[in-house]
Write a protein that holds these residues in place. Structure first.
Motif, PDB file in Angstrom:
ATOM      1  N   TRP A 285       7.596  -2.120  -8.185  1.00 30.06           N
ATOM      2  CA  TRP A 285       7.321  -1.675  -6.935  1.00 30.06           C
ATOM      3  C   TRP A 285       6.604  -2.160  -6.294  1.00 30.06           C
ATOM      4  O   TRP A 285       6.168  -1.873  -4.661  1.00 30.06           O
ATOM      5  CB  TRP A 285       6.615  -0.020  -7.000  1.00 30.06           C
ATOM      6  N   GLN A 286       5.911  -3.134  -6.772  1.00 27.24           N
ATOM      7  CA  GLN A 286       4.556  -3.616  -5.740  1.00 27.24           C
ATOM      8  C   GLN A 286       3.737  -3.082  -5.176  1.00 27.24           C
ATOM      9  O   GLN A 286       3.529  -3.353  -3.797  1.00 27.24           O
ATOM     10  CB  GLN A 286       5.509  -4.929  -5.094  1.00 27.24           C
ATOM     11  N   VAL A 287       3.223  -2.138  -6.028  1.00 26.08           N
ATOM     12  CA  VAL A 287       1.921  -1.272  -4.928  1.00 26.08           C
ATOM     13  C   VAL A 287       0.680  -1.746  -5.588  1.00 26.08           C
ATOM     14  O   VAL A 287       0.281  -2.069  -6.598  1.00 26.08           O
ATOM     15  CB  VAL A 287       2.401   0.431  -4.880  1.00 26.08           C
ATOM     16  N   ASN A 288      -0.253  -2.247  -4.667  1.00 23.70           N
ATOM     17  CA  ASN A 288      -1.635  -2.431  -5.384  1.00 23.70           C
ATOM     18  C   ASN A 288      -2.631  -2.149  -5.033  1.00 23.70           C
ATOM     19  O   ASN A 288      -3.751  -1.984  -5.524  1.00 23.70           O
ATOM     20  CB  ASN A 288      -2.073  -4.287  -4.669  1.00 23.70           C
ATOM     21  N   GLN A 289      -2.312  -0.921  -3.621  1.00 29.81           N
ATOM     22  CA  GLN A 289      -3.169   0.079  -3.456  1.00 29.81           C
ATOM     23  C   GLN A 289      -2.645   1.382  -3.320  1.00 29.81           C
ATOM     24  O   GLN A 289      -1.349   1.543  -2.419  1.00 29.81           O
ATOM     25  CB  GLN A 289      -4.118  -0.801  -2.283  1.00 29.81           C
ATOM     26  N   VAL A 290      -3.188   2.480  -3.018  1.00 30.40           N
ATOM     27  CA  VAL A 290      -2.706   3.994  -2.912  1.00 30.40           C
ATOM     28  C   VAL A 290      -3.731   4.541  -2.381  1.00 30.40           C
ATOM     29  O   VAL A 290      -5.044   4.610  -2.681  1.00 30.40           O
ATOM     30  CB  VAL A 290      -2.166   4.726  -4.482  1.00 30.40           C
ATOM     31  N   GLU A 291      -3.201   5.577  -1.189  1.00 30.32           N
ATOM     32  CA  GLU A 291      -4.301   6.235  -0.244  1.00 30.32           C
ATOM     33  C   GLU A 291      -3.275   7.760  -0.980  1.00 30.32           C
ATOM     34  O   GLU A 291      -2.121   7.773   0.013  1.00 30.32           O
ATOM     35  CB  GLU A 291      -3.639   5.538   1.129  1.00 30.32           C
ATOM     36  N   PHE A 292      -4.181   8.496  -0.712  1.00 28.12           N
ATOM     37  CA  PHE A 292      -3.454   9.772  -0.421  1.00 28.12           C
ATOM     38  C   PHE A 292      -4.104  10.775   0.640  1.00 28.12           C
ATOM     39  O   PHE A 292      -4.987  10.836   1.050  1.00 28.12           O
ATOM     40  CB  PHE A 292      -4.386  11.189  -2.029  1.00 28.12           C
ATOM     41  N   THR A 293      -3.021  11.712   1.167  1.00 33.70           N
ATOM     42  CA  THR A 293      -3.028  12.368   2.264  1.00 33.70           C
ATOM     43  C   THR A 293      -2.535  13.775   1.770  1.00 33.70           C
ATOM     44  O   THR A 293      -1.902  13.889   1.143  1.00 33.70           O
ATOM     45  CB  THR A 293      -2.277  11.434   3.666  1.00 33.70           C
ATOM     46  N   ASN A 294      -2.987  14.530   2.482  1.00 30.20           N
ATOM     47  CA  ASN A 294      -2.672  16.040   2.622  1.00 30.20           C
ATOM     48  C   ASN A 294      -1.525  16.299   4.197  1.00 30.20           C
ATOM     49  O   ASN A 294      -2.723  16.167   5.215  1.00 30.20           O
ATOM     50  CB  ASN A 294      -3.479  17.008   2.647  1.00 30.20           C
ATOM     51  N   ARG A 295      -0.744  16.408   3.822  1.00 34.57           N
ATOM     52  CA  ARG A 295       0.223  16.051   5.565  1.00 34.57           C
ATOM     53  C   ARG A 295      -0.238  15.689   6.542  1.00 34.57           C
ATOM     54  O   ARG A 295      -0.388  15.793   7.290  1.00 34.57           O
ATOM     55  CB  ARG A 295       0.253  17.597   5.693  1.00 34.57           C
ATOM     56  N   GLY A 296      -0.187  14.169   6.287  1.00 31.65           N
ATOM     57  CA  GLY A 296      -0.569  13.194   7.426  1.00 31.65           C
ATOM     58  C   GLY A 296      -2.468  13.089   7.602  1.00 31.65           C
ATOM     59  O   GLY A 296      -2.604  11.698   8.080  1.00 31.65           O
ATOM     60  N   LYS A 297      -3.314  13.658   6.873  1.00 35.04           N
ATOM     61  CA  LYS A 297      -4.571  13.782   6.682  1.00 35.04           C
ATOM     62  C   LYS A 297      -5.000  13.391   5.681  1.00 35.04           C
ATOM     63  O   LYS A 297      -4.877  14.267   4.681  1.00 35.04           O
ATOM     64  CB  LYS A 297      -5.211  15.068   7.681  1.00 35.04           C
ATOM     65  N   GLU A 298      -6.126  12.615   5.636  1.00 35.47           N
ATOM     66  CA  GLU A 298      -6.669  11.833   4.587  1.00 35.47           C
ATOM     67  C   GLU A 298      -7.546  12.532   3.752  1.00 35.47           C
ATOM     68  O   GLU A 298      -8.136  12.995   4.168  1.00 35.47           O
ATOM     69  CB  GLU A 298      -7.807  10.412   5.003  1.00 35.47           C
ATOM     70  N   ILE A 299      -7.253  12.830   2.205  1.00 39.11           N
ATOM     71  CA  ILE A 299      -7.769  13.768   1.216  1.00 39.11           C
ATOM     72  C   ILE A 299      -8.715  12.681   0.949  1.00 39.11           C
ATOM     73  O   ILE A 299      -9.178  11.133   0.206  1.00 39.11           O
ATOM     74  CB  ILE A 299      -7.202  13.891  -0.010  1.00 39.11           C
ATOM     75  N   VAL A 300     -10.081  13.581   1.445  1.00 38.24           N
ATOM     76  CA  VAL A 300     -11.529  12.562   0.767  1.00 38.24           C
ATOM     77  C   VAL A 300     -11.906  13.722   0.106  1.00 38.24           C
ATOM     78  O   VAL A 300     -12.212  14.631   0.035  1.00 38.24           O
ATOM     79  CB  VAL A 300     -13.242  12.971   2.181  1.00 38.24           C
TER      80      VAL A 300
ATOM     81  N   LYS B 263       0.782  -1.017  -0.183  1.00 45.97           N
ATOM     82  CA  LYS B 263      -0.110   0.046   0.238  1.00 45.97           C
ATOM     83  C   LYS B 263       0.879   1.210   0.286  1.00 45.97           C
ATOM     84  O   LYS B 263       1.877   1.214   1.105  1.00 45.97           O
ATOM     85  CB  LYS B 263      -0.650   0.007   1.583  1.00 45.97           C
ATOM     86  N   ALA B 264       0.604   2.536  -0.910  1.00 45.93           N
ATOM     87  CA  ALA B 264       1.832   3.734  -0.752  1.00 45.93           C
ATOM     88  C   ALA B 264       0.883   4.289  -0.471  1.00 45.93           C
ATOM     89  O   ALA B 264      -0.522   4.206  -0.900  1.00 45.93           O
ATOM     90  CB  ALA B 264       2.152   3.742  -2.431  1.00 45.93           C
ATOM     91  N   THR B 265       1.424   5.396   0.440  1.00 48.28           N
ATOM     92  CA  THR B 265       0.979   6.774   1.087  1.00 48.28           C
ATOM     93  C   THR B 265       0.966   7.287   0.024  1.00 48.28           C
ATOM     94  O   THR B 265       2.476   8.480   0.440  1.00 48.28           O
ATOM     95  CB  THR B 265       0.750   6.585   2.302  1.00 48.28           C
ATOM     96  N   VAL B 266       0.488   8.209  -0.283  1.00 47.74           N
ATOM     97  CA  VAL B 266       1.511   9.395  -0.981  1.00 47.74           C
ATOM     98  C   VAL B 266       0.477  10.768  -0.281  1.00 47.74           C
ATOM     99  O   VAL B 266      -0.214  11.573  -0.168  1.00 47.74           O
ATOM    100  CB  VAL B 266       0.155  10.002  -2.594  1.00 47.74           C
ATOM    101  N   ASP B 267       1.812  11.376   0.362  1.00 48.76           N
ATOM    102  CA  ASP B 267       1.410  13.044   1.556  1.00 48.76           C
ATOM    103  C   ASP B 267       1.580  14.152   0.258  1.00 48.76           C
ATOM    104  O   ASP B 267       2.645  14.280  -0.165  1.00 48.76           O
ATOM    105  CB  ASP B 267       1.972  12.657   2.798  1.00 48.76           C
ATOM    106  N   LEU B 268       0.504  13.781   0.331  1.00 54.71           N
ATOM    107  CA  LEU B 268       0.619  15.784  -1.204  1.00 54.71           C
ATOM    108  C   LEU B 268       0.159  16.687  -0.039  1.00 54.71           C
ATOM    109  O   LEU B 268      -0.289  16.563   0.341  1.00 54.71           O
ATOM    110  CB  LEU B 268      -0.060  15.782  -2.203  1.00 54.71           C
ATOM    111  N   ARG B 269       1.175  17.928   0.151  1.00 58.56           N
ATOM    112  CA  ARG B 269       1.342  18.759   1.200  1.00 58.56           C
ATOM    113  C   ARG B 269       0.589  19.677  -0.071  1.00 58.56           C
ATOM    114  O   ARG B 269       1.490  21.187  -0.423  1.00 58.56           O
ATOM    115  CB  ARG B 269       3.104  18.859   0.832  1.00 58.56           C
ATOM    116  N   LEU B 270      -0.409  20.336   0.276  1.00 58.36           N
ATOM    117  CA  LEU B 270      -0.777  21.897  -0.596  1.00 58.36           C
ATOM    118  C   LEU B 270      -0.078  22.677   0.150  1.00 58.36           C
ATOM    119  O   LEU B 270      -0.112  23.191   1.412  1.00 58.36           O
ATOM    120  CB  LEU B 270      -2.155  21.441   0.405  1.00 58.36           C
ATOM    121  N   ALA B 271      -0.034  23.701  -0.778  1.00 55.42           N
ATOM    122  CA  ALA B 271       1.140  24.489   0.014  1.00 55.42           C
ATOM    123  C   ALA B 271       0.259  26.132   0.888  1.00 55.42           C
ATOM    124  O   ALA B 271      -0.649  25.748   0.741  1.00 55.42           O
ATOM    125  CB  ALA B 271       2.099  25.869  -1.493  1.00 55.42           C
TER     126      ALA B 271
END
Length: 93
Positions: A77-92, A37-45
């Motif tokens: 890379w063996q990634v089956n699932q991707v989750e997106f967060t913004n500074r650690g908080k889930e992006i909904v 599971k990949a967690t992509v932590d996008l950091r909004l400026a």
């Protein structure tokens, strides 16, 4: 496992560069993988005029879908699932 290795970082950079939107700015991002599971932590400026929710559905698909496809399509890379967060908080969306 932190995926800031050159190939993964470069691939993610290319996706983010292709999907730049007016008044929407990221200050950075991190990609971590654990148990396929990949967690992509996008950091909004802090000075970004637009938020994740203000992106159109096409913009959201381009940004999130492009990153997800890039990470899941490379078998080494063996990634089956991707989750997106913004500074650690889930992006909904």
């Amino acid at each position: 496992r932190d995926l800031h290795s050159f190939p993964t970082r470069r691939s993610s950079d290319l996706v983010l560069e292709r999907h730049r939107f007016e008044a929407f700015e990221l200050s950075g991002y991190r990609v971590n993988v654990e148990n396929s599971k990949a967690t992509v932590d996008l950091r909004l400026a802090a000075d970004s005029e637009r938020q994740f929710l203000s992106l159109s559905s096409c913009e959201q698909q381009g940004l999130f879908g492009g990153l997800e496809e890039t990470l899941t399509q490379n078998q080494s890379w063996q990634v089956n699932q991707v989750e997106f967060t913004n500074r650690g908080k889930e992006i909904v969306l």
